[in-house]
Write an enzyme that holds these catalytic residues in place. Structure first.
Site, short mmCIF file in Angstrom:
data_model
loop_
_atom_site.label_atom_id
_atom_site.label_comp_id
_atom_site.label_asym_id
_atom_site.label_seq_id
_atom_site.Cartn_x
_atom_site.Cartn_y
_atom_site.Cartn_z
N ASP A 101 -123.04 37.59 22.60
CA ASP A 101 -122.72 36.30 23.21
C ASP A 101 -123.25 36.25 24.65
O ASP A 101 -123.47 37.28 25.28
CB ASP A 101 -121.21 36.07 23.24
CG ASP A 101 -120.64 35.99 21.83
OD1 ASP A 101 -121.39 35.61 20.91
OD2 ASP A 101 -119.45 36.31 21.67
N1 URA Z 1 -118.51 40.12 18.78
C1 URA Z 1 -118.31 39.06 19.59
O1 URA Z 1 -117.30 38.37 19.49
N2 URA Z 1 -119.23 38.80 20.53
C2 URA Z 1 -120.32 39.54 20.71
O2 URA Z 1 -121.11 39.24 21.59
C3 URA Z 1 -120.53 40.64 19.86
C4 URA Z 1 -119.60 40.90 18.89
#
Ligand code: URA
Length: 237
Positions: A101
């Site tokens: 993310d």
């Molecule tokens: N899980 C998430 O919620 N976000 C990420 O960036 C990676 C794994």
């Protein structure tokens, strides 16, 4: 074997969409024969010509990056946000292996080798991903067990193979939890913790398979060694 349009795009001559147009309009030959079918699979041994020019395969490149917050893990962004590709100066058409993310930090691999990426993105026992999450609240044993036995996110059951409470901050009512998963579903870690009642305030990926962030500060990257690349290929068997 890879799809013809992908191989053309990876060679750097044009985008995937343009490659598709070139194929359907009869401008692409495989081993001397015009191919107009988009799904055609080719291997590295096939001779591919676009407008009668043989395409050269781009040399493979492999990187490990410690992703900072505030970068998206795609190759371009319509909102002009910074992408992880901006952090690695190369002409090769590398892309991130899986997603982190915008606000997630930590270990990200990048390559222009589709097979390498597929091996690591496969939800196998051998490819574990370890995350450190800061939660708003202090997780209890019962919820840790729930994460290990399985929780449902977006209609599918997923489980963590390990969940360890690492630190508790009573004053701020937060805690640090290390969680190990094998899949890579969208926002998986955040959704897993949400399903047991916590939101994730910070998230960092610490490990993917045998890779870790040793010696890499935020924003730093290095090339993988040929040995590391071979070790990834060895995960396939
Ligand atoms: N899980 C998430 O919620 N976000 C990420 O960036 C990676 C794994």
């Amino acid at each position: 074997m890879e799809r013809l349009q992908k191989v053309i795009a990876q060679s750097g001559v044009t985008s995937r969409r343009k490659a598709e147009e070139l194929i359907t309009s009869g401008k692409v030959k495989v081993n001397g024969n015009i191919v107009t079918e988009l799904g055609t699979k080719v291997s590295s041994k096939d001779k591919i010509e676009v407008n009668n020019q043989i395409i050269e395969k781009e040399p493979r490149e492999y990187y490990i990056l410690n992703k900072p917050r505030g970068y998206i893990t795609s190759t371009s962004d319509e909102h002009h946000r910074k992408t992880v590709i901006d952090l690695i100066p190369t002409k090769a058409r590398i892309y991130p292996v899986g997603r982190l993310d915008y606000d997630t930090t930590g270990l990200l691999l990048l390559t222009n080798d589709g097979e390498f990426a597929n091996i690591l993105m496969h939800p196998s026992e051998k490819v574990e991903k370890v995350y450190m999450a800061k939660l708003n609240g202090i997780i209890k044993g019962e919820q840790i067990n729930q994460l290990k036995t399985g929780v449902t996110i977006d209609g599918v059951t997923v489980q963590a193979s390990r969940v360890k409470l690492k630190k508790v901050n009573e004053k701020n009512n937060t805690c640090m939890v290390q969680i190990t998963i094998h899949e890579g579903k969208n926002h998986q870690v955040k959704k897993m913790f949400e399903s047991v009642g916590y939101s994730v305030e910070k998230l960092k990926r610490e490990k993917v398979a045998f890779f870790n962030l040793k010696d890499l500060q935020s924003g730093e990257y290095r090339k993988l060694t040929p040995k590391e690349v071979a070790k990834v290929y060895a995960l396939k068997q």
